[in-house]
Design an enzyme around this catalytic site. Structure first.
Site, short mmCIF file in Angstrom:
data_model
loop_
_atom_site.label_atom_id
_atom_site.label_comp_id
_atom_site.label_asym_id
_atom_site.label_seq_id
_atom_site.Cartn_x
_atom_site.Cartn_y
_atom_site.Cartn_z
N TYR A 98 0.76 -1.19 -0.14
CA TYR A 98 0.02 0.00 -0.06
C TYR A 98 0.60 1.34 -0.12
O TYR A 98 0.51 2.36 -0.78
CB TYR A 98 -1.07 -0.05 1.02
N GLU A 140 -8.47 -7.47 4.60
CA GLU A 140 -8.03 -8.54 4.15
C GLU A 140 -6.95 -9.35 5.51
O GLU A 140 -6.92 -10.59 4.87
CB GLU A 140 -6.63 -7.99 3.32
#
Length: 397
Positions: A98, A140
């Site tokens: 990310y 997730e």
């Protein structure tokens, strides 16, 4: 959630960012793949990148998330986030990726918008990004923890069936003796293959058997390109090269379009290869003895192109109150009793009150069916869908 100051800044700058989001995402991917070419080779779908659909999907999700937060700063669109998180988990996305996305996305924003990106604007949109990213990371993490499988696992092909001229079905068993994770009807697995140029490409395929099976079954439609879209790399590889005895790498099952436990009437609508999750749902309904009405709708080019048609008909026939209606764009001589001609038209199809609908197929098909169902009184919240490939539902037309 989103701070009051940032919410005001995002609302003020949404028109400018929205107008440029296509350029921003295009520049983002160019920067990302220049810096990290292995991501395009081994993670991102090269076909979607070439066609531009991944760029559209990213632009749509960013705009939709930011708009939602700006208008509802104390909430977040969990349904959209769940769908993205399931896809990410099937690819094995990690939290460490990310910051890489953030670096190149915000460099692209600064490059495209220039001086309009003041420190205040940058701070507000950074807050939006990390709210979205951290929410996805949390979802997730939960999905990984719930899964009984870690990473990729090898499965051997034990049967291959040519369903139609363009669809092959595969049945696989695990190479090892470890327990097989269960799944929910409607979910998919990622399949990773090594291509001739050394790239490792990953695609998702819906499981076509009811939960509880120790096997993995899925069907693959060969994707043929055109002037603007390349041939499907993985689908053509599976069709041309994978036979009984070959070994494939599969992820754990993921996906949020799942058949929920309910006694409500159901409608399962599919088109083309979108039939695959519906087959698993129908088999589960037959096995569990679902007694409420079930309406099965399918659209295809022709009866010969209708993959898994025998299963479609057989599972529907096992239900005590089910009706199957098939629509075909082309009906030849002798096909008169096989279905209705033309596109899906639900005008004379009974849709009982309280129906929950599940849709899978090309986006124009799903939009058309959704509109017809709403006209018939089905609540928008009771209409669920699955998009194969980048989710363009939220992208601008």
């Amino acid at each position: 959630m989103l701070s009051e100051q940032s919410a005001a800044t995002v609302r003020a700058t949404l028109p400018a960012v929205g107008a440029a989001i296509g350029e921003i995402t295009e520049r983002f991917y160019a920067r990302l793949f220049d810096a990290r070419p292995e991501l395009l080779r081994d993670l991102f779908n090269r076909g979607n990148q070439a066609a531009g659909t991944q760029k559209q999907a990213l632009a749509g999700s960013i705009a939709a998330f930011a708009t939602y937060l700006a208008n509802n700063p104390d909430q977040r669109p969990d349904l959209m986030l769940e769908r993205i998180a399931h896809k990410h988990a099937s690819l094995g996305i990690t939290p460490e990726q990310y910051p890489i996305v953030h670096e190149h996305l915000f460099a692209a924003i600064a490059e495209i918008l220039g001086d309009a990106v003041t420190p205040e604007v940058a701070a507000a949109w950074t807050e939006v990004y990390w709210l979205m990213a951290n929410a996805l990371i949390a979802i997730e993490k939960r999905l990984y923890e719930q899964s009984e499988q870690r990473g990729w696992r090898e499965w051997r092909v034990v049967e291959r069936i040519e369903e139609t001229a363009d669809v092959a079905a595969f049945r696989l068993l695990p190479v090892d003796d470890a327990p097989v994770p269960d799944y929910r009807a409607g979910q998919y697995v990622s399949v990773g293959v090594r291509l001739g140029d050394g790239a490792r490409q990953i695609r998702q395929y819906s499981l076509t058997a009811a939960p509880g099976s120790p096997e993995r079954q899925f069907a693959v439609k060969r994707v043929s390109g055109d002037a603007t879209t390349p041939d499907g790399e993985v689908s053509n590889h599976l069709h041309a090269r994978v036979q009984v005895g070959d070994v494939l790498q599969l992820s754990a099952p993921y996906g949020d379009l799942v058949l929920k436990d309910t006694d409500a009437p159901l409608l399962l609508a599919s088109a083309g290869i979108g039939v695959t999750p519906m087959i698993a749902m129908l088999e589960q309904l037959a096995l569990t003895g679902h007694r409420a009405p079930v309406t099965v709708v399918h659209a295809d080019r022709s009866p010969a192109a209708h993959a898994l048609r025998s299963d479609h008909e057989a599972y529907a026939a096992k239900l005590p109150d089910a009706r199957a209606v098939f629509f075909y764009e082309q009906l030849g001589e002798g096909d008169g009793g096989s279905g209705r001609p033309g596109l899906v038209d639900l005008t004379d199809v009974d849709v009982p009150a309280g129906t929950r609908a599940y849709l899978c197929g090309p986006l124009p098909f799903m939009r058309a069916v959704r509109a017809q169902l709403i006209e018939k009184g089905v609540a928008a919240a009771d209409i669920h869908y699955e998009v194969f490939g980048p989710d363009l539902w939220l992208a601008k037309d």
